[in-house]
Design a protein around this motif. Structure first.
Motif, PDB file in Angstrom:
ATOM      1  N   ALA A 326      12.674  -0.470  -9.062  1.00 25.12           N
ATOM      2  CA  ALA A 326      11.713  -1.468  -9.533  1.00 25.12           C
ATOM      3  C   ALA A 326      10.314  -0.901  -9.390  1.00 25.12           C
ATOM      4  CB  ALA A 326      11.858  -2.752  -8.719  1.00 25.12           C
ATOM      5  N   ASN A 327       9.456  -1.195 -10.366  1.00 21.29           N
ATOM      6  CA  ASN A 327       8.092  -0.669 -10.320  1.00 21.29           C
ATOM      7  C   ASN A 327       7.097  -1.805 -10.069  1.00 21.29           C
ATOM      8  OD1 ASN A 327       8.958  -1.299 -13.146  1.00 21.29           O
ATOM      9  ND2 ASN A 327       6.778  -1.050 -13.538  1.00 21.29           N
ATOM     10  N   THR A 328       6.118  -1.526  -9.227  1.00 21.21           N
ATOM     11  CA  THR A 328       5.059  -2.480  -8.882  1.00 21.21           C
ATOM     12  C   THR A 328       3.726  -1.742  -8.875  1.00 21.21           C
ATOM     13  OG1 THR A 328       5.377  -2.073  -6.512  1.00 21.21           O
ATOM     14  CG2 THR A 328       6.569  -3.934  -7.480  1.00 21.21           C
ATOM     15  N   GLU A 329       2.670  -2.452  -9.227  1.00 25.06           N
ATOM     16  CA  GLU A 329       1.330  -1.886  -9.175  1.00 25.06           C
ATOM     17  C   GLU A 329       0.727  -2.168  -7.806  1.00 25.06           C
ATOM     18  OE1 GLU A 329      -1.032  -3.338 -12.350  1.00 25.06           O
ATOM     19  OE2 GLU A 329       0.169  -2.397 -13.926  1.00 25.06           O
ATOM     20  N   LYS A 330       0.424  -1.118  -7.055  1.00 18.02           N
ATOM     21  CA  LYS A 330      -0.186  -1.293  -5.747  1.00 18.02           C
ATOM     22  C   LYS A 330      -0.971  -0.042  -5.373  1.00 18.02           C
ATOM     23  CE  LYS A 330       3.499   0.397  -2.705  1.00 18.02           C
ATOM     24  NZ  LYS A 330       4.322   0.077  -1.512  1.00 18.02           N
ATOM     25  N   SER A 331      -1.951  -0.204  -4.510  1.00 19.77           N
ATOM     26  CA  SER A 331      -2.769   0.907  -4.045  1.00 19.77           C
ATOM     27  C   SER A 331      -2.066   1.625  -2.899  1.00 19.77           C
ATOM     28  CB  SER A 331      -4.137   0.405  -3.586  1.00 19.77           C
ATOM     29  OG  SER A 331      -3.992  -0.531  -2.531  1.00 19.77           O
ATOM     30  N   TYR A 332      -2.428   2.884  -2.686  1.00 20.07           N
ATOM     31  CA  TYR A 332      -1.877   3.674  -1.584  1.00 20.07           C
ATOM     32  C   TYR A 332      -2.825   4.831  -1.307  1.00 20.07           C
ATOM     33  CZ  TYR A 332      -0.258   6.892  -5.250  1.00 20.07           C
ATOM     34  OH  TYR A 332      -0.195   7.751  -6.306  1.00 20.07           O
ATOM     35  N   THR A 333      -2.562   5.603  -0.267  1.00 27.08           N
ATOM     36  CA  THR A 333      -3.409   6.736   0.110  1.00 27.08           C
ATOM     37  C   THR A 333      -2.564   7.997   0.266  1.00 27.08           C
ATOM     38  OG1 THR A 333      -3.191   6.316   2.497  1.00 27.08           O
ATOM     39  CG2 THR A 333      -5.008   5.225   1.334  1.00 27.08           C
ATOM     40  N   THR A 334      -3.182   9.149   0.013  1.00 30.02           N
ATOM     41  CA  THR A 334      -2.553  10.451   0.257  1.00 30.02           C
ATOM     42  C   THR A 334      -3.535  11.338   1.005  1.00 30.02           C
ATOM     43  OG1 THR A 334      -3.303  11.237  -1.922  1.00 30.02           O
ATOM     44  CG2 THR A 334      -1.055  10.391  -1.761  1.00 30.02           C
ATOM     45  N   ASN A 335      -3.013  12.162   1.904  1.00 30.37           N
ATOM     46  CA  ASN A 335      -3.840  13.104   2.652  1.00 30.37           C
ATOM     47  C   ASN A 335      -3.936  14.431   1.914  1.00 30.37           C
ATOM     48  OD1 ASN A 335      -4.241  11.318   4.878  1.00 30.37           O
ATOM     49  ND2 ASN A 335      -2.241  11.885   5.691  1.00 30.37           N
TER      50      ASN A 335
END
Length: 446
Positions: A326-335
């Motif tokens: 399932a796909n959802t639009e959400k923010s996230y972070t990467t180092n």
């Protein structure tokens, strides 16, 4: 999932290059040295580099192109999994790492009493790709599930990440003009494209007594974060529908240099920071925890005219319908992938020197280490020759380079793996070229 995999291979083969400043770390080329250590001072008062005049391309891989593909009787290239496995090292975990930096511009100048301060602004486009896979995984897909009956196979070490972003850099350095210099660099980031396998766990169990035979139970737990590729994944059209100003981040570098008689010591740490990917540009694909499904496999009778390609297509469609996350639009972070440089140089005289460099790069949960021994020789006031021996995770090669420096112009050229006769047999290879303008105050007084 099929579209995601296709896009990953697109990114690997179009960005399978990386920045490599190892040979040029102690060269006269200011731009090369500054990138690894922000405390480096230029010889001239002003340094200017225009767009695309500095290019650095290289790659590091656990296998070569010729190990990955084999020619059939029709001279067509085909992937040969047993051949890949036989050419991998005995390490359980294999890492492919690649990076490309394109310097858009660099403007810097010295100022203050006795020109003890150096400030600059620069801009770069960066693509950083890393892939981690295990020998066990290659062995499983090569030999099939019949080679591991009645036991659970866990594949939790497979990871990949592609990070494309723009970095606007503001740097500052101080030197006592004698023995010591210190510097830092602040990086203001804007994210362009990202694919991050935040969670990619797969278990399989094949029952030898099942009916139908070799029935396999698969358990998957997937979380895949993406940004900047939503239109491609949803519409099968490569349309980068993004607003990079919404994806922002911050990073910094720090370094120092110290001279003692004929010795020089350098230490630096770079790419300490992270990128925030906005929900308007990003989509996450998740199975929502563990998902179980059963594969009956493919049964082929050699006496029958079985359409194997059709059987595999049925299997692929079945997997896609069950595993489709399932796909959802959400923010996230990467180092960012952190770098550490430790080095020392000994000057025999004004023309000849030898250096040792250790470079550590964080990739996933592992450290990617490089050891470099280099020799620098100034054959004239304008020409410097470079050579080095490089060992990166047990992969070795020899490098050669030169730097030309005039009153206003500096050109550098470096070629790694100079003994290589066929690029397709290389596990690492690099080519560097740069052209920069360096000015002294006296030129403006003429």
């Amino acid at each position: 999932m099929k579209k995601i995999i296709i896009l990953i291979f697109f990114l690997v083969y179009n960005f399978s290059f990386s920045q490599n400043i190892h040979t040029g770390f102690y060269s006269n080329a200011h731009i090369l040295k500054l990138d690894a250590n922000p405390s480096i001072f230029p010889d001239k008062d002003f340094v200017i580099s225009f767009p695309f005049l500095n290019s650095n391309f290289s790659f590091n891989s656990p296998i070569t192109f010729n190990n990955f593909f084999l020619k059939d009787n029709n001279d067509s290239l085909k992937i040969n999994l047993p051949h890949i496995l036989s050419n991998l090292d005995k390490n359980e975990i294999n890492i492919f790492s690649s990076r490309i930096d394109i310097l858009n511009f660099h403007i810097g100048f010295k100022f203050g009493n006795k020109k003890k301060y150096y400030v600059y602004i620069s801009d770069k486009l960066i693509n950083d790709f890393s892939l981690q896979f295990s020998n066990k995984f290659i062995n499983f897909i090569s030999n099939g599930n019949a080679s591991s009956l009645n036991k659970i196979n866990s594949f939790n070490n497979e990871k990949f990440n592609n990070l494309s972003y723009n970095s606007l850099n503001l740097g500052f350095a101080y030197s006592d003009n004698k023995n010591f210099s210190i510097g830092t660099r602040f990086k203001f980031l804007n994210g362009l494209i990202n694919i991050d396998s935040r969670k990619l766990n797969l278990n399989s169990y094949t029952d030898s007594l099942s009916n139908p035979i070799y029935q396999t139970t698969l358990t998957s737990n997937i979380l895949l974060n993406t940004s900047g590729i939503n239109s491609y994944l949803d519409n099968q059209n490569f349309n980068l529908d993004i607003n990079p100003f919404l994806n922002n981040g911050f990073a910094f570098d720090f370094g120092f240099s110290y001279n003692y008689k004929k010795w020089q010591f350098n230490s630096s740490i770079t790419d300490i920071g992270k990128l925030n990917w906005d929900s308007k540009n990003s989509t996450s694909y998740s199975t929502g925890g563990e998902v179980n499904f059963i594969l009956d496999g493919i049964q082929i009778n050699s006496s029958e005219n079985t359409d194997i390609s059709n059987e595999f297509q049925i299997l692929s469609d079945s997997l896609s319908s069950v595993m489709r996350p399932a796909n959802t639009e959400k923010s996230y972070t990467t180092n960012l992938n952190r770098n550490i440089f430790l080095s020392t140089k000994y000057n025999f005289d004004k023309k000849n020197s030898v250096s040792i460099l250790f470079h550590n790069r964080a990739l996933f949960n592992y450290n990617f280490n490089s050891f470099i021994i280099s020799y620098q020789c100034s054959v004239s006031k304008k020409i410097q020759l470079l050579s080095s021996y490089l060992n990166t995770n047990k992969i070795s090669n020899l490098s050669f380079g030169s730097v030309y420096t005039s009153d206003i112009l500096q050109i550098h050229f470096i070629l790694d793996n100079v003994l290589l006769f066929d690029v397709l047999d290389a596990r690492n290879f690099a080519f560097q070229f740069g052209l920069n303008f360096n000015f002294s105050k006296s030129l403006f007084l003429i």
